[in-house]
Design an enzyme around this catalytic site. Structure first.
Site, short mmCIF file in Angstrom:
data_model
loop_
_atom_site.label_atom_id
_atom_site.label_comp_id
_atom_site.label_asym_id
_atom_site.label_seq_id
_atom_site.Cartn_x
_atom_site.Cartn_y
_atom_site.Cartn_z
N ASP A 438 0.83 -1.20 0.00
CA ASP A 438 0.00 0.00 0.00
C ASP A 438 0.87 1.25 0.00
OD1 ASP A 438 -1.98 1.90 0.33
OD2 ASP A 438 -2.43 1.35 2.40
N GLU A 475 -3.32 10.65 -0.26
CA GLU A 475 -4.44 9.72 -0.05
C GLU A 475 -4.53 9.25 1.37
OE1 GLU A 475 -6.44 5.72 0.13
OE2 GLU A 475 -4.42 6.35 0.72
#
Length: 790
Positions: A438, A475
């Protein structure tokens, strides 16, 4: 001399007849040509007025935009792909992604820290690489974001000595009679086998958007910290006000755990990861811990944002508008906590949990959602507490809040139809130096997707529709980069965008997973059937063959949120993920590293290449197929299921009406009507597509080709704008940023999607007036969508 034979009328000789005007022949030719031109002009106008596509309001667009010279004229190569056959394009996108090349991209992205607002070098590198691949129109778009960076922290378990006469510790400075029983390390162990875990500039453990503070108080174990968990504690007369919450990760978004604790008067939150949630791969079951084996490393810590994501994503100081330099800034109380919180490892949580043994009821006395703690073999009994009055936690959290630039990288490949756009996105920032899963498994795959399209451009390909590639920043804090970008370009996004395709985590395991708006279900299923699975239990297996076929409802937690829930753009998010029997993924930990990925996550990086193939082929389908392969009937089927789930929810909650049928009957009728018209629209689209496949229009009947083009444009425009019909401009009650009536993140879940959220929340809150209101709103938007398709 005249006689009796002389005619009475004499014939007089004159000169030969001459044209009345000079250049008679030329004038005649010009007159004929002008008449012909007039006839052609009338025919052209009639064709345009009868076959022009619809604009955003469902009306006929300005016909002048379609005249010769317009950017919306019939593309010369239509319906074929310009410069490269579609089949050849697919071959390029299937063969270009390379596992070893993806490995190299991963190695770069995970080589050092790249927090939001601190990764300009990576942004510049990414832009340069895309330009080298052939996407010359790549640029950096920056925003000024409000974020925090860690300065210091502390967590200590304190016990009051017998000699003290004080009733309890001071809120800021504990009395000298309080002794330290345990001082948490708040660090992840440096491992020789994991080179990024020992970087000098590695990022400390902290929570994004957490509040600074120094609190000392008794503490309570609150399970996962869900809304329901807190309600059950209150029902059991557990004192929460003035206490520190000790919370397990999982179930709901971490920011909502802190939000509810704050609302109930708790003054701090400590969140840890329990190995009981790691499936079958645990130390208790005999698996060695990382780096020797696949089980969780005991010092692993999950960082992350505590923003109230399901209430207001994006920069908390600019809700609904972009964070550009000099813009007005709003208060942040609506979006981020006012109490301090920190993340810890289960290694640091053990002494705190053990100290609660024998104090308060056991978790096992509550319902099934309180069962399953994985530290029983370490001596934890999972008592609730509160801790006794002589046992307290001192929680210190020091954060620096700043307004600083962040950088999105945007690449654009212009198509021949400029008002039909497909956007692909992945975020680049991470909480740690690594981020191999991620987000940088997605970033590595993204580069391979773009490299494939670059090869197509080099071969002379000109896309039918425009493609936008987006490497988002920010993000992790709260979808900052994508949200601010959508908020800035919302008119264009709403007018032009067909779909948004998101890959956050490209891979952290072998199981294909996807969530999508129903319009995209068909494209997803068709595409995964074209790509070979790295897991070949039988020869020739595709990803579709080994996938369970389940498509999740769109929620939140990644960059599709602003597109789906704010702009009404049908979106998709996909990945290869972990399962109950796969190596434990160290989410938001230093151990989400290149070394973990190479050893346990994706040895050989084959799943990196596979997700790139799926992503590229899906984009190509949407960009190059003359008739969009979207499916409105799938949306209707989804709506039927969502309405049924609302009814079930009402029954389970005992939400009774005097005439229950009268509540849901209009919604049922609206869905039935939408189903009928969506089936008709899909049938028309299929008919037009078959006409293209038959290709039996002779060249000299050019007007039939023009007519077919505009008929397809009209069908495609309805597909493109259908999702927008489900938006409700005032937004959801209490969280107006979310405009979609059908999809939104659950108010108290954050990640998981809720369908018909307005109705669902009314049922949860036992508010009949709100239930009638939202059934009415939902009925109205579905009727509007049906009328739009007719």
């Amino acid at each position: 001399m005249a006689d009796e034979h002389t005619p009475l009328l004499a014939v007089v000789q004159t000169r030969p007849a001459r044209p009345r005007y000079p250049h008679h022949t030329l004038r005649s030719v010009c007159t004929a040509l002008l008449a012909l031109l007039l006839v052609c002009g009338v025919i052209t106008v009639l064709i345009i007025l009868n076959f022009v596509p619809l604009d955003n309001d469902g009306n006929e667009a300005a016909w002048s935009a379609y005249l010769p010279g317009s950017t919306r004229k019939l593309p010369p190569s239509w319906p074929k792909t310009a410069g490269l056959d579609y089949v050849d394009l697919q071959k390029l996108l299937l063969t270009t992604p390379d596992a070893q090349q993806a490995r190299e991209w991963s190695k770069y992205y995970t080589s050092g820290p790249h927090l939001a607002g601190k990764n300009l070098s990576q942004a510049l590198w990414t832009k340069k690489k895309w330009q080298e691949f052939g996407v010359e129109n790549s640029l950096i778009i920056d925003y000024d974001i409000y974020v925090n960076y860690p300065k210091g922290h502390r967590l200590a378990l304190l016990k009051k000595g017998k000699e003290s006469k004080e009733d309890g510790p001071d809120a800021a400075n504990y009395d000298s009679s309080w002794k330290i029983v345990y001082e948490a390390s708040l660090e992840e162990d440096v491992l020789d086998e994991d080179h990024t875990s020992g970087l000098v500039d590695r990022i400390p453990t902290f929570h994004g958007y957490s509040a600074s503070g120094n609190v000392t108080a008794q503490y309570v174990y609150v399970n996962y910290g869900t809304y329901k968990d807190y309600e059950e504690l209150l029902a059991a007369n557990i004192s929460l006000s003035g206490k520190v919450a000790l919370i397990k990760y999982g179930g709901v978004f971490r920011g909502l755990k802190v939000k509810r604790a704050q609302e109930l008067g708790m003054i701090g939150a400590v969140i840890y990861t329990d190995p009981g949630d790691d499936g079958e791969v645990t130390e208790y079951n005999g698996d060695a811990t990382y780096p020797v084996g696949p089980a969780r490393e005991p010092s692993s810590v999950q960082r992350g944002s505590t923003q109230f994501l399901s209430f207001a994503p994006g920069d908390p100081t600019t809700p609904g508008y972009p964070s550009k330099p000099g813009c007005p800034r709003q208060p942040v109380d609506h979006a981020i906590p006012s109490i301090p919180s920190i993340p810890i490892s289960y290694q640091d949580a053990l002494p705190l949990l053990k100290a609660l043994n024998g104090h308060g009821p056991k978790a096992s006395s509550f319902n099934k959602y309180w069962q399953g703690g994985g530290l029983g073999y370490k001596g934890v009994e999972y008592n609730i507490g509160p801790s006794p009055e002589d046992l307290a936690l001192n929680l210190v959290n020091e954060q620096e809040y700043v307004t600083t630039p962040m950088w999105n990288v945007i690449g654009i490949v212009n198509g021949t139809i400029p008002d039909e756009v497909v956007i692909l996105g992945n975020h680049r920032d991470a909480w740690i130096a690594g981020g191999a899963g991620d987000p940088n498994s997605g970033s590595a795959a993204f580069n391979e997707v773009i490299r494939g399209f670059g090869k197509a451009l080099e071969a002379g390909w000109k896309p039918l529709r425009t493609i936008v590639f987006a490497s988002w920043d920010g993000e992790e804090y709260g979808l900052l980069g994508s949200t601010e970008w959508v908020e800035e370009y919302i008119p264009w996004v709403k007018d032009a965008t067909i779909a948004y395709l998101n890959v956050d985590v490209g891979t952290n395991g072998p199981h294909f997973k996807a969530s999508a708006a129903p319009l995209l279900n068909k494209v997803l299923v068709d595409t995964v059937g074209l790509v070979q699975s790295p897991n070949q239990t039988l020869p020739g297996q595709t990803v579709r063959d080994v996938w369970n076929g389940h498509i999740f409802t769109m929620g939140s937690g990644s960059d599709f949120t602003a597109f789906q829930d704010f702009a009404g753009v049908p979106s998709l998010d996909m990945s290869f993920g972990f399962g109950l029997k796969t190596p434990v993924y160290h989410y938001h930990s230093n151990y989400d590293s290149f070394d973990w990925m190479e050893r346990f996550g994706d040895p050989g990086f084959h799943y990196h290449a596979t997700i790139a193939k799926i992503w590229g082929l899906m984009a190509a389908n949407l960009v190059e197929t003359p008739v969009l392969q979207l499916n409105a009937t799938d949306y209707a089927i989804g709506l039927r299921k969502y309405v049924d789930s609302v009814k079930d929810k009402a029954d389970e909650a005992g939400f009774k009406f005097k005439a229950k049928k009268s509540l849901f009957d209009p919604l049922d009728k609206a869905v039935a009507r939408f189903h009928k018209v969506s089936a008709s629209h899909d049938a028309l689209a299929a008919h037009l597509y078959q006409q293209l496949l038959d290709d039996n229009i002779p060249w000299w009947k050019w007007w039939e080709k023009v007519q077919l083009y505009y008929a397809i444009r009209r069908v495609n425009t309805k597909y493109k704008l259908l999702e927008r019909q489900f938006l409700y401009s005032p937004g959801l009650d209490g969280r107006p940023w979310f405009k979609h009536v059908v999809f939104a993140p659950g108010k108290w879940t954050g990640y998981a999607g809720a369908t018909f959220p307005g109705i669902m929340e009314a049922i949860d809150e036992d508010d009949r007036k709100a239930a009638y209101k939202w059934v009415g709103i939902a009925t109205g938007v579905i009727q509007k969508a049906a009328s739009f398709l007719e």
